[in-house]
Enzyme design. Sequence first.
Site, short mmCIF file in Angstrom:
data_model
loop_
_atom_site.label_atom_id
_atom_site.label_comp_id
_atom_site.label_asym_id
_atom_site.label_seq_id
_atom_site.Cartn_x
_atom_site.Cartn_y
_atom_site.Cartn_z
N ASN A 9 0.87 -1.18 0.00
CA ASN A 9 0.00 0.00 0.00
C ASN A 9 0.91 1.23 0.00
OD1 ASN A 9 -1.77 2.06 0.47
ND2 ASN A 9 -2.41 1.38 2.52
N LYS A 11 0.09 4.23 -0.26
CA LYS A 11 -0.55 5.40 0.36
C LYS A 11 -0.35 6.63 -0.55
CE LYS A 11 -0.16 3.20 4.81
NZ LYS A 11 -0.04 3.30 6.26
N HIS A 94 -9.51 1.27 4.82
CA HIS A 94 -8.24 1.42 5.54
C HIS A 94 -8.45 2.34 6.74
CE1 HIS A 94 -4.12 2.50 6.47
NE2 HIS A 94 -3.77 1.41 5.81
N GLU A 96 -6.82 4.68 7.87
CA GLU A 96 -6.59 6.11 7.60
C GLU A 96 -7.83 6.74 6.99
OE1 GLU A 96 -2.92 5.48 5.50
OE2 GLU A 96 -2.00 4.90 7.40
N GLU A 163 -5.22 -4.79 10.60
CA GLU A 163 -4.19 -3.78 10.84
C GLU A 163 -4.49 -3.05 12.14
OE1 GLU A 163 -2.24 -2.68 6.76
OE2 GLU A 163 -3.84 -1.26 7.21
N GLY A 169 2.63 2.44 10.78
CA GLY A 169 3.56 3.56 10.62
C GLY A 169 4.30 3.94 11.88
N SER A 209 3.66 -1.93 10.28
CA SER A 209 5.11 -1.94 10.48
C SER A 209 5.77 -3.26 10.06
CB SER A 209 5.46 -1.60 11.93
OG SER A 209 5.02 -0.30 12.25
P1 13P Z 1 3.16 0.55 7.62
O1 13P Z 1 3.65 -0.74 7.05
O2 13P Z 1 3.86 1.76 7.08
O3 13P Z 1 3.09 0.50 9.12
O4 13P Z 1 1.64 0.72 7.11
C1 13P Z 1 0.77 -0.34 7.27
C2 13P Z 1 -0.45 -0.06 6.50
O5 13P Z 1 -1.25 0.79 6.86
C3 13P Z 1 -0.68 -0.80 5.25
O6 13P Z 1 -1.95 -0.59 4.77
#
Ligand code: 13P
Length: 253
Positions: A9, A11, A94, A96, A163, A169, A209
Amino acid sequence: MRIPMIAGNWKMNTTVAEAVALVKEMRPELDRIDNVDKVICPPFVSLAALRELLEGSSVKLGAQNLYFEEKGAYTGEISPLMLAELCQLVIIGHSERRQYFNETVELADKKVQAALKAGLKPILCIGETPRENDAGKTEEVLTRQLSLTSKQAYHTGLVLAYEPIWAIGTGKAATGQQANQTIGFIRRHILKQYGKEIAQSVRILYGGSVTADNIAEFIKQPEIDGALVGGASLKTSQFLGIVKQTSEIKRVK
Ligand code: 13P
């Protein structure tokens, strides 16, 4: 047998030129690795260019979001029909999007249905906040987030990604054991809802992560079918390391 999946992803990262350069760098190696579904989810604006670049490749493309209507006066939105021409998968719900764009369980489900109708495979993300985790509410939250997902959606190939928000992150991943336990709970929940066949065939990924240094810890767990990778999916050596280890560890001996 569930085929493992590693999805990157990206982002809101990479311009079209950067996305093209990154895929050019990754593609040859990725194509040499079997036994894993490899997925890249770049920003919308790069999908067309990457589709062309990935012609004949085993690497699949996914979008990071969609709107549930097919077309019309929805300024700034992207429809499932538009995406179906460009990619095979789409990330939905997601954290976010739930956090920053107020997406609800109801909205995520409408998007799942719209994606399936257009022939796109949804990767539905679920996960609890740190506060919910501290309060011991993880199972309750996940149950609510899955409450509208239909048997038909699983049957059509919906993929789940667990997640935990506290691990996204932050560099503070869950332990393999923790993630396995929670994903085991999710599978048992689906078993109770829809029976053994669905529960055993649904792929459930871990996200938060994940790096080439910790992927083995997750992928060796029996309940975990792969990973949704954020930051590390933007680095060629990291992403290749994650995909390679997954292919080896999940290979049936
Ligand atoms: P990270 O791997 O940067 O922690 O992000 C995870 C994520 O949100 C994947 O969709």
